[in-house]
Design an enzyme around this catalytic site. Structure first.
Site, mmCIF file in Angstrom:
data_model
loop_
_atom_site.group_PDB
_atom_site.id
_atom_site.type_symbol
_atom_site.label_atom_id
_atom_site.label_comp_id
_atom_site.label_asym_id
_atom_site.label_seq_id
_atom_site.Cartn_x
_atom_site.Cartn_y
_atom_site.Cartn_z
ATOM 1 N N CYS A 1 0.908 -1.310 0.008
ATOM 2 C CA CYS A 1 0.033 0.015 -0.143
ATOM 3 C C CYS A 1 0.897 1.259 0.118
ATOM 4 C CB CYS A 1 -0.841 0.039 1.215
ATOM 5 S SG CYS A 1 -2.022 1.468 1.254
ATOM 6 N N CYS B 1 0.230 6.107 7.122
ATOM 7 C CA CYS B 1 -1.277 6.092 7.389
ATOM 8 C C CYS B 1 -1.711 5.970 8.666
ATOM 9 C CB CYS B 1 -1.711 4.801 6.568
ATOM 10 S SG CYS B 1 -3.469 4.231 6.790
ATOM 11 N N CYS C 1 -6.874 1.028 -0.059
ATOM 12 C CA CYS C 1 -6.746 0.023 1.209
ATOM 13 C C CYS C 1 -6.738 -1.188 1.043
ATOM 14 C CB CYS C 1 -7.931 0.463 2.170
ATOM 15 S SG CYS C 1 -7.839 0.003 3.724
ATOM 16 N N GLN D 1 -18.039 -9.087 13.053
ATOM 17 C CA GLN D 1 -16.775 -9.458 12.869
ATOM 18 C C GLN D 1 -16.092 -8.750 11.736
ATOM 19 O OE1 GLN D 1 -15.051 -11.451 15.238
ATOM 20 N NE2 GLN D 1 -16.885 -11.957 16.077
ATOM 21 N N GLU E 1 -27.570 -11.056 25.864
ATOM 22 C CA GLU E 1 -26.693 -10.019 25.451
ATOM 23 C C GLU E 1 -27.288 -8.711 26.147
ATOM 24 O OE1 GLU E 1 -24.806 -6.955 23.520
ATOM 25 O OE2 GLU E 1 -24.320 -9.113 23.255
ATOM 26 N N CYS F 1 -10.947 -11.583 21.316
ATOM 27 C CA CYS F 1 -10.120 -10.731 20.547
ATOM 28 C C CYS F 1 -8.814 -10.196 21.476
ATOM 29 C CB CYS F 1 -11.015 -9.402 20.219
ATOM 30 S SG CYS F 1 -11.639 -8.474 21.349
#
Length: 418
Positions: free
Chosen positions: A63, A75, A152, A252, A299, A373
């Site tokens: 990139c 960037c 990108c 996701q 949730e 994560c």
């Protein structure tokens, strides 16, 4: 500031090269192990001035926004484009191994599920209005400077090819400084304008609406969570269940990683008849699990709960899906509530699920899938479950944030009932 020549011995958790000097470790962004580099040093950080001896793992970044000569810093998005894929994959897998070892966990760690260019379906831009007009892009590292983005390589073609359209809509809102979150859905782009002071007035609403009506494949535009215009419901497909993404809702980052994580979870729970999905979001895993098992999805976010419930009620071929709105940080499911379940899947935010795992560890649920994560909080949560009698069958690293130090993981656990 002082000029020094250093040799990089390893990579830190953020992907920075680490050199060891008389005053302790020096962190050098965009340097690779084995390289000799000349740096400008401030405290314990160094900026590459030149590379005397490059690593054989150094490659040309794909990139143009990454930075000249592969030393990055322009960037502010990617940090590891200069690293060859085998070394990059090994680094990300090692992050997970090291996190597990920090809690004394020796578990089988599988090969990394790789991310590839043009897969990311969600990007967050920063927009600022300048004298020359609206500038939209990514924040340069360690600065307040917005780098305009023209390409990108991590983003899907369907997203990055619409940069001009996204900027047109952002420009129409008239704000000075805000965020633009763009998600590619099956029905078009979902664009969320956030951080707008005072929201949008009538004139700005009309301008945004008129801009959208002149463009194609825009599903929805919202501002500070309020829908401005919605030509189409922005839909995600979870194994045939079509879910409306709430404004600014979480999904996701790549469809490919999502599918793989779901497949790992489904394979592990096997023929479980009753499953509870904790931190279920809009049903990424719950609706897939419901093809073979009855599911309780829990949730805290009200909009996510409503989207999940609506999709479950309007999808044929699912086992019963029950939805509960509940803050699992403040009110985790108690041990007694797990008695009727054969399997548990949980995918918490980065903070992990410490309180919930303390209750789950005392249960007799046979199969658990932990999705995370954050390797550090995952290791902490796994250690709680291990202390409660669970064994870790395997941990699989998942890369869906290409050329970054972020790595996800799916851990599968089992317990023999006592």
């Amino acid at each position: 500031m002082s000029a020094q020549t250093v040799t990089i011995s390893s990579l830190g958790a953020k992907g920075d090269g680490v050199a060891h000097g008389a005053d302790g470790p020096v962190f050098v962004p965009f340097a690779l192990p084995g390289e000799t580099v000349s740096i400008a040093k401030v405290k314990n950080e160094g900026t590459i001035m030149s590379i005397t001896s490059p690593s054989p793992d150094r490659v040309q970044p794909p990139c143009k926004h990454f930075g000249p000569d592969g030393v990055g810093g322009v960037c502010g998005g990617c940090s590891l484009q200069h690293m060859a894929k085998p070394a990059y994959n090994a680094f990300k897998r090692q992050i997970l191994i090291d996190a597990l070892k920090s809690k004394g966990i020796e578990a089988p760690v599988g090969e990394i599920f790789e991310a590839h260019p043009h897969q990311r379906r969600r990007l967050v831009f920063t927009a600022r209005r300048r004298e020359q007009g609206l500038v939209m892009g990514f924040m340069q590292a360690e600065t307040h400077h917005v780098v305009p983005v023209e390409e990108c390589p991590i983003a899907s073609d369907g997203l990055i090819s619409r940069l001009d359209a996204i900027k047109t809509i952002a420009n129409a809102c008239g704000a000075e400084h805000f965020r633009v979150t763009v998600t590619e859905t099956t029905t078009g782009l979902d664009i969320s304008l956030d951080g707008l002071r005072g929201g949008l007035g009538d004139q700005e609403r009309r301008a945004v609406t008129n801009a959208v009506l002149r463009l194609k494949n825009i599903a929805r535009v919202s501002a500070n969570g309020e829908i401005i215009i919605e030509p189409h419901k922005p839909l995600l497909d979870f194994a045939g269940a079509r879910v409306v993404l709430p404004p600014g809702g979480f999904t996701q980052a790549t469809h490919e990683a999502e599918e793989h994580m779901a497949a790992l979870a489904i394979a592990h729970i096997g023929k479980a008849k009753k499953v509870v999905d904790l931190f279920s979001g809009v049903g990424t895993f719950a609706l897939r699990l419901a093809r073979a098992s009855s599911v309780l999805a829990v949730e805290s976010d009200e909009k996510a709960v409503k989207s999940l419930d609506f999709a479950a009620r309007n999808t044929q071929g699912l086992k019963p899906v029950t939805v509960e709105r509940r803050d699992l940080f403040r009110r985790p499911l108690m041990t007694s509530e797990f008695k009727t379940f054969d399997a548990v899947v949980f995918d918490p935010p980065r903070a992990g699920a410490e309180a919930q795992c303390a209750e789950l560890a005392k249960s007799q649920v046979k199969k658990v899938v932990a999705i995370s994560c954050n390797p550090l909080t995952l290791a902490r949560d796994l250690s709680i479950l291990i202390a409660g009698g669970y064994r870790v069958d395997e941990v699989t690293p998942i890369d869906q944030f290409l050329w970054s130090p972020h790595v996800e993981a799916v851990a599968t656990l089992s317990k023999n009932k006592t």
